[in-house]
Design a protein around this motif. Sequence first.
Motif, PDB file in Angstrom:
ATOM      1  N   ASN A  55     -42.639 -61.192  79.991  1.00  0.00           N
ATOM      2  CA  ASN A  55     -43.046 -62.363  79.964  1.00  0.00           C
ATOM      3  C   ASN A  55     -43.067 -62.945  81.080  1.00  0.00           C
ATOM      4  O   ASN A  55     -44.388 -63.828  81.670  1.00  0.00           O
ATOM      5  N   ASN A  56     -42.233 -62.978  82.026  1.00  0.00           N
ATOM      6  CA  ASN A  56     -42.082 -63.585  83.532  1.00  0.00           C
ATOM      7  C   ASN A  56     -43.023 -63.038  84.228  1.00  0.00           C
ATOM      8  O   ASN A  56     -43.902 -63.520  85.029  1.00  0.00           O
ATOM      9  N   ALA A  57     -42.995 -61.808  84.172  1.00  0.00           N
ATOM     10  CA  ALA A  57     -44.247 -60.763  85.041  1.00  0.00           C
ATOM     11  C   ALA A  57     -45.498 -61.154  84.471  1.00  0.00           C
ATOM     12  O   ALA A  57     -46.495 -61.369  85.312  1.00  0.00           O
ATOM     13  N   TRP A  58     -45.968 -61.273  83.310  1.00  0.00           N
ATOM     14  CA  TRP A  58     -47.274 -61.509  82.560  1.00  0.00           C
ATOM     15  C   TRP A  58     -47.534 -63.135  83.257  1.00  0.00           C
ATOM     16  O   TRP A  58     -48.842 -63.196  83.647  1.00  0.00           O
ATOM     17  N   LEU A  59     -46.635 -64.028  83.039  1.00  0.00           N
ATOM     18  CA  LEU A  59     -46.952 -65.399  83.510  1.00  0.00           C
ATOM     19  C   LEU A  59     -47.328 -65.560  84.975  1.00  0.00           C
ATOM     20  O   LEU A  59     -48.436 -66.096  85.209  1.00  0.00           O
ATOM     21  N   HIS A  60     -46.714 -64.888  85.724  1.00  0.00           N
ATOM     22  CA  HIS A  60     -47.041 -64.595  87.252  1.00  0.00           C
ATOM     23  C   HIS A  60     -48.184 -64.155  87.561  1.00  0.00           C
ATOM     24  O   HIS A  60     -48.835 -64.550  88.430  1.00  0.00           O
ATOM     25  N   THR A  61     -48.714 -63.089  86.838  1.00  0.00           N
ATOM     26  CA  THR A  61     -49.701 -62.235  87.310  1.00  0.00           C
ATOM     27  C   THR A  61     -50.837 -62.938  86.804  1.00  0.00           C
ATOM     28  O   THR A  61     -52.120 -63.096  87.431  1.00  0.00           O
ATOM     29  N   HIS A  62     -50.800 -63.790  85.658  1.00  0.00           N
ATOM     30  CA  HIS A  62     -51.757 -64.811  85.161  1.00  0.00           C
ATOM     31  C   HIS A  62     -51.838 -65.934  86.014  1.00  0.00           C
ATOM     32  O   HIS A  62     -53.161 -66.080  86.120  1.00  0.00           O
ATOM     33  N   ALA A  63     -50.752 -66.451  86.240  1.00  0.00           N
ATOM     34  CA  ALA A  63     -51.098 -67.592  87.424  1.00  0.00           C
ATOM     35  C   ALA A  63     -51.669 -67.119  88.590  1.00  0.00           C
ATOM     36  O   ALA A  63     -52.509 -67.977  89.330  1.00  0.00           O
TER      37      ALA A  63
END
Length: 75
Positions: A48-56
């Motif tokens: 989830n952290n990786a996804w959030l950073h990629t999305h941001a």
Amino acid sequence: MRAAARQAATDPDWQADYRRRRPPIARTVSWIVARADRRSRYIGTVKNNAWLHTHAAALNVRTLINLGLTRTDGI
């Protein structure tokens, strides 16, 4: 800790900096939430952290392109 933060918030320089930075940050958070991203997409904090950073990062690139980002390195 809170008392020190409240005291710092009374400084006019702090208030000016806060007013300058808050709208873009709030806008970015609202963009993430507006696209139905209120729930975690994956199981586990690492994914989830990786996804959030990629999305941001994608939102930041989109914003920069909308502001007129151009390549200047010649590649």
